[in-house]
Design an enzyme around this catalytic site. Sequence first.
Site, PDB file in Angstrom:
ATOM      1  N   ASP A  47       0.822  -1.284   0.076  1.00 59.52           N
ATOM      2  CA  ASP A  47       0.073   0.116  -0.086  1.00 59.52           C
ATOM      3  C   ASP A  47       0.815   1.303  -0.094  1.00 59.52           C
ATOM      4  OD1 ASP A  47      -2.228   1.585   0.195  1.00 59.52           O
ATOM      5  OD2 ASP A  47      -2.407   1.468   2.258  1.00 59.52           O
ATOM      6  N   ASP A  50       2.714   1.588  -3.660  1.00 66.46           N
ATOM      7  CA  ASP A  50       2.041   1.974  -5.012  1.00 66.46           C
ATOM      8  C   ASP A  50       2.162   3.470  -4.977  1.00 66.46           C
ATOM      9  OD1 ASP A  50       0.205   2.679  -2.956  1.00 66.46           O
ATOM     10  OD2 ASP A  50      -1.199   1.151  -3.660  1.00 66.46           O
ATOM     11  N   GLY A  51       2.031   4.185  -3.891  1.00 67.74           N
ATOM     12  CA  GLY A  51       2.012   5.460  -3.815  1.00 67.74           C
ATOM     13  C   GLY A  51       3.372   6.080  -4.271  1.00 67.74           C
ATOM     14  N   ARG A  55       4.149   8.375  -7.910  1.00 64.36           N
ATOM     15  CA  ARG A  55       4.859   9.758  -8.153  1.00 64.36           C
ATOM     16  C   ARG A  55       6.197   9.381  -8.756  1.00 64.36           C
ATOM     17  NH1 ARG A  55       2.877   9.451  -2.722  1.00 64.36           N
ATOM     18  NH2 ARG A  55       4.758   8.511  -1.893  1.00 64.36           N
ATOM     19  N   ASP A  68      -6.911   1.985  -4.779  1.00 63.97           N
ATOM     20  CA  ASP A  68      -6.516   1.923  -3.702  1.00 63.97           C
ATOM     21  C   ASP A  68      -7.294   1.838  -2.369  1.00 63.97           C
ATOM     22  OD1 ASP A  68      -3.886   2.005  -2.049  1.00 63.97           O
ATOM     23  OD2 ASP A  68      -4.838   3.943  -1.374  1.00 63.97           O
ATOM     24  N   ASP A  72      -8.373  -1.056   0.428  1.00 63.01           N
ATOM     25  CA  ASP A  72      -8.222  -0.828   1.849  1.00 63.01           C
ATOM     26  C   ASP A  72      -9.371  -1.140   2.545  1.00 63.01           C
ATOM     27  OD1 ASP A  72      -5.453   0.120   1.532  1.00 63.01           O
ATOM     28  OD2 ASP A  72      -5.970   2.200   1.702  1.00 63.01           O
TER      29      ASP A  72
END
Length: 231
Positions: A47, A50-51, A55, A68, A72
């Site tokens: 989790d 992936d962020g 970016r 996402d 969650d």
Amino acid sequence: MAPIPSYLYVPNVIGYVRVVLQLTSFMVALDHVTIAVICYVVAQGLDAVDGIAARMFNQCSELGRVLDMVTDRTSTVCLCLVLARLYPQYVGYLTVLVTIDLFSHWYHMHATLISAQSTHKGSPNWVVRLYYCKPVLFTICAMTELWYVSLYAMHFAPDWRPLWNPLALVQVPGLLAMPSQVPAWTFACYGSTPFFLFKQVTNIAQFVEACKVLVRLDAQQKEEEAARRKQ
């Protein structure tokens, strides 16, 4: 060269892997504890990845944001389903947790979308703003997941202790001597409880603020309709 469709973005592919890992974890949760814990922990760890990937590759997308959030939310719901099977006496409490989680996030996301805010992480409530600060967000989410996982693992291994416990090296009579004697999952569960409770307080605050936004937008809509009728 044609642009890559968003469903093939690297962070979204990571999201698909998370879904597969979570499904695997829940499907074997009652029979293969170690596999279930490993799959679930890796899925939650991704989790954060992936962020970073979104970016790094400039691949932020609406598909990814929804993926996402839904991943969650479903992870919490499904894990609570497993816990309800293991702890039937706590079904009522687990139902409350799922309800708070879903109401909070869906109301908040909907309020953000229809009020045309640029991000769902902004709020006039100081508790919600504090929660969405990156270091706080990561810590609270990680510790909340630890609370759920430790509660799950405690059912199967209530007396488990690691082969080496660093707390056993600390010699402070009456203060830190006790944790070294407490089973690991029990210690993890109690240690993460304050963070878990803060997450629930944040969920409630987020839900209340979202309701305020929706009520205000309803009032504005009624005023605009009344103004149009007068014209």
